[in-house]
Write a protein that holds these residues in place. Sequence first.
Motif, short mmCIF file in Angstrom:
data_model
loop_
_atom_site.label_atom_id
_atom_site.label_comp_id
_atom_site.label_asym_id
_atom_site.label_seq_id
_atom_site.Cartn_x
_atom_site.Cartn_y
_atom_site.Cartn_z
N LEU A 250 0.48 -1.45 -0.52
CA LEU A 250 -0.14 -0.08 0.01
C LEU A 250 0.95 1.22 -0.23
N ARG A 251 0.79 1.69 -1.10
CA ARG A 251 1.46 3.35 -1.28
C ARG A 251 0.77 4.38 -1.32
N VAL A 252 0.94 5.56 -0.26
CA VAL A 252 -0.31 6.01 0.17
C VAL A 252 0.60 7.98 -0.21
N VAL A 253 -0.30 8.31 -1.30
CA VAL A 253 0.79 9.98 -1.43
C VAL A 253 -0.27 10.67 -1.33
N ALA A 254 -0.31 12.23 -0.55
CA ALA A 254 -0.62 13.25 -0.37
C ALA A 254 -0.16 14.34 -1.16
N PRO A 255 -0.92 14.48 -2.20
CA PRO A 255 -0.46 15.07 -3.28
C PRO A 255 -0.87 16.58 -2.12
N ASP A 256 -1.15 17.82 -3.55
CA ASP A 256 -1.04 19.60 -3.09
C ASP A 256 -2.45 18.81 -2.04
N VAL A 257 -2.21 19.90 -0.35
CA VAL A 257 -3.33 19.78 0.09
C VAL A 257 -3.90 20.90 0.26
N GLY A 258 -5.80 21.82 0.58
CA GLY A 258 -5.62 22.44 0.15
C GLY A 258 -5.99 22.65 1.24
N GLY A 259 -6.05 22.76 2.80
CA GLY A 259 -5.71 22.64 4.42
C GLY A 259 -6.51 21.69 4.73
N GLY A 260 -6.62 21.96 5.51
CA GLY A 260 -6.06 20.62 6.93
C GLY A 260 -7.13 20.63 7.93
N PHE A 261 -6.13 21.82 8.86
CA PHE A 261 -6.60 22.38 9.94
C PHE A 261 -7.28 21.10 11.48
N GLY A 262 -6.77 19.75 10.76
CA GLY A 262 -7.14 18.77 12.26
C GLY A 262 -7.80 18.19 11.60
N ALA A 263 -9.48 18.63 10.52
CA ALA A 263 -9.76 17.38 10.17
C ALA A 263 -9.29 16.65 9.09
N LYS A 264 -8.00 16.60 8.32
CA LYS A 264 -7.14 16.09 8.15
C LYS A 264 -6.25 14.16 8.43
N LEU A 265 -6.61 15.73 9.69
CA LEU A 265 -5.82 14.17 10.74
C LEU A 265 -6.50 12.94 11.28
N ASN A 266 -6.82 12.15 10.00
CA ASN A 266 -7.37 10.86 10.61
C ASN A 266 -7.32 10.04 9.43
N VAL A 267 -7.84 8.94 9.52
CA VAL A 267 -8.46 7.40 8.90
C VAL A 267 -10.28 7.77 8.75
N TYR A 268 -10.89 7.71 7.37
CA TYR A 268 -11.97 8.45 7.52
C TYR A 268 -12.53 6.91 6.30
N ALA A 269 -13.58 6.61 6.84
CA ALA A 269 -14.80 5.60 6.30
C ALA A 269 -14.02 5.29 4.35
N GLU A 270 -14.51 6.41 4.15
CA GLU A 270 -14.35 6.74 2.43
C GLU A 270 -12.48 6.13 1.75
N GLU A 271 -11.99 6.71 2.97
CA GLU A 271 -10.72 5.74 2.47
C GLU A 271 -10.39 4.55 2.42
#
Length: 792
Positions: free
Chosen positions: A242-263
């Motif tokens: 499993l290779r995970v890549v975060a390309p350009d990310v348009g803001g996180g503010f903590g909400a993207k400090l997570n692993v979500y169901a959709e992933e």
Amino acid sequence: MTETRTPFVGQSLPRREDEALITGRGTWTDDISPPGVVHLAVVRSDIAHGRITGVDAAAASEHPGVVAVFTGADLRSEFAAGIPCGWPVTEDILVPDHPPLAVDEVNHVGDGVAVVVATSAAAARDASELVVVDYEELPAVVDIEAALEPGSPLVHEQFGTNHCYTWPLAVGDVDDALARADVVVEGRYVQQRVLASPMEPRAVVVTPDPYGGGFTLHTSTQVPHFVRDILAAICGVSDTKLRVVAPDVGGGFGAKLNVYAEEALALVLARRLRKPVKWTETRSEHHVATTHGRGQVQHMTVGATRDGRILGMRIRLLADMGAYLQLLTPGIAVFGAFTYCGLYDFGAYDFECRGVFTNLTPTDAYRGAGRSEAAYAHERILDDLARALEMDPAELRLRNLHPPFDEPRTVPSGVMYDSGDYEPCMRRAMELVDYEGLRAEQARRRAEGDHVELGIGIGNFTESGGLSPSKVAAGVRLQSGGWEAATVRMTTAGRAEVVTGTSPHGQGHETAWAQITADSLGIDPADVEVLHSDTMIAPFGRDTYGSRSLAVGGSAVFGAAEKVVAKATLLAAHLLEADASDVEFRDGTFSVRGTGGGGITIQEVAGAASLAADLPEGMEPNLTADHHFDPPNFTWPFGTHVCVVEVDTETGFTTVRRFVAVDDCGRIVNPTIVDGQLHGGIAQGIAQALYEHATYDEAGQPTTATLADYAVPAASDLPGFDLEQRVTLSPTNPLGAKGIGESGAIGSSPAVVNAVIDALTARGVTHLDMPVTPQRVWRALHTQTTPKATVA
């Protein structure tokens, strides 16, 4: 005499990241569309609580472009585990099952029930509206205080309670301190739910590898390494596949400090269908399916002597978990436990947090997580205490600050702050804003009967940054943070390549890491390439959150660069036919000390190391080094924010007239980046204070489900910011850095709310909850509600 070059660290070099972003050449997850990609749409619960009695997908399955429709029951076997809680704060914490799609019961509006796969995003969304879900609706609970009352509806019936955990911390005898106090003040303060609202919503694209059985997952995240490791466990995939890549990310503010169901859904469906799978969140989904921030009720008690010396503090906190525990949900409120004492020196401290389940979207990290809530509470109650003592709020604070310290100091909460010099910071902020002049203006305007009242508010704060030591440090153990990894290697051509385990989403790592590396290696930052956010390129990392990037990740880069210099020194000594102890390195050149002769550049040494024709015995080719930095303690940035407001008592409208912030984040690598981080953080703090609130009705239906209802301020709603920095070096890392990413969001909201209340105190208003909207101000002025901060 050779002139020494000016270090790049400390200069405001332009951010190298910005050109692509502002010219439209960035790459966002939604830009990625592999050939043959199919799109997901999640069918979400439209009720807050209910049992699923049936799912009819017949009409959706017949919709043009639809590939398949799956329910939670259909996909149950695809998952080895549910969405995990990564920070169980007590041994007896109650952790509910959290499947990526609900199977039997939904527990909040937005809970996923089924997923539609189609050849286009539009077809998937259209078809998702044709899926009919039947529910047996159950009672919902949305208020955390009501959730603990006997007979309240239960979010998870199997637990028999909505009480998730209790986490205590006591230092000293608070009962005795309060008994000895001349004045005891109590307050109840509310941290409303807020939304992160990044410019880019969440998105994920999973592509099966053409051979080898692996997957490449692009996702808009702050934590690609966490995503890899946790999805591997959830979905039963080897992490090496499993290779995970975060390309350009348009803001996180903590909400993207997570692993979500959709992933997780995208990964298992890519595995099942052997097709690339893509999902992009809509803004409406963001309001109900991405974690919320804050959500607390804070009961504070402070006792003090008549001359304003604080003796003890008691905190009783209720924290809204929402319906499930996401990655860090239970730990966010607990993390603030160590900073409710703020910058103030006193004897006794008693903290207790109770986590509470509700039928709402889960809460988790939001900029300043835990520390922002703490600063708000201690600064609000200090103003209440000042009113009870009839003392100026600035004077009260100055009487209770810790004295200067440059080595770790134990504070009332029992942890050890790294270093601090608080009084000069606060006095400078008061000087910049002309505090005494403002008080005189305030008195003059009140005497004249002006209907526009002037208010001045102070927000002193410290925060635990540099997340975090792997071992227990300062009395704190976390389930996240820890070490950080970096690799620095010099190419044959003499340039440098940096691989970092941190994953930026607006912090300017490429620029700052190049400055650090350039100074260590004696080269130009333009000759430093920084690679990140790809678990194939950077297999080890702990990612970006908690103001840890520079203090931990930057220190790892510095350590790796220093190792490269150490190896290069040995090779340079060999090439110069000198002893290594006689070789000095300055501005990119090695020379023999005291000879006055020529030297050899690090680029030449890199070339020789690559050629490997003349290496010392036992030396391996190439100049490259790995380094892991694991800090011995947190860092503790601090500052004073002062807000000046004008409140129109006829309309209730608040205008922020001036905002001054003096911050100490330790060593500064790039002053412009520091200012940018403060601008963004202060904007979010003001937004919480005056505008933002994620609200629900009694049935758990969101009443701010779109940006038409949820008030995110525009630039025109905000003032300019007068910023200044001081530098108190941290002893916890070689850079002396502390962190700045969250400071603006921590000091600003209490400064704003204190300013509004300060403006209205003469008219009998001594309490307001956030957001301090014109309607709330007007009602407080016209109903004269009983203050919620009381003198005991």
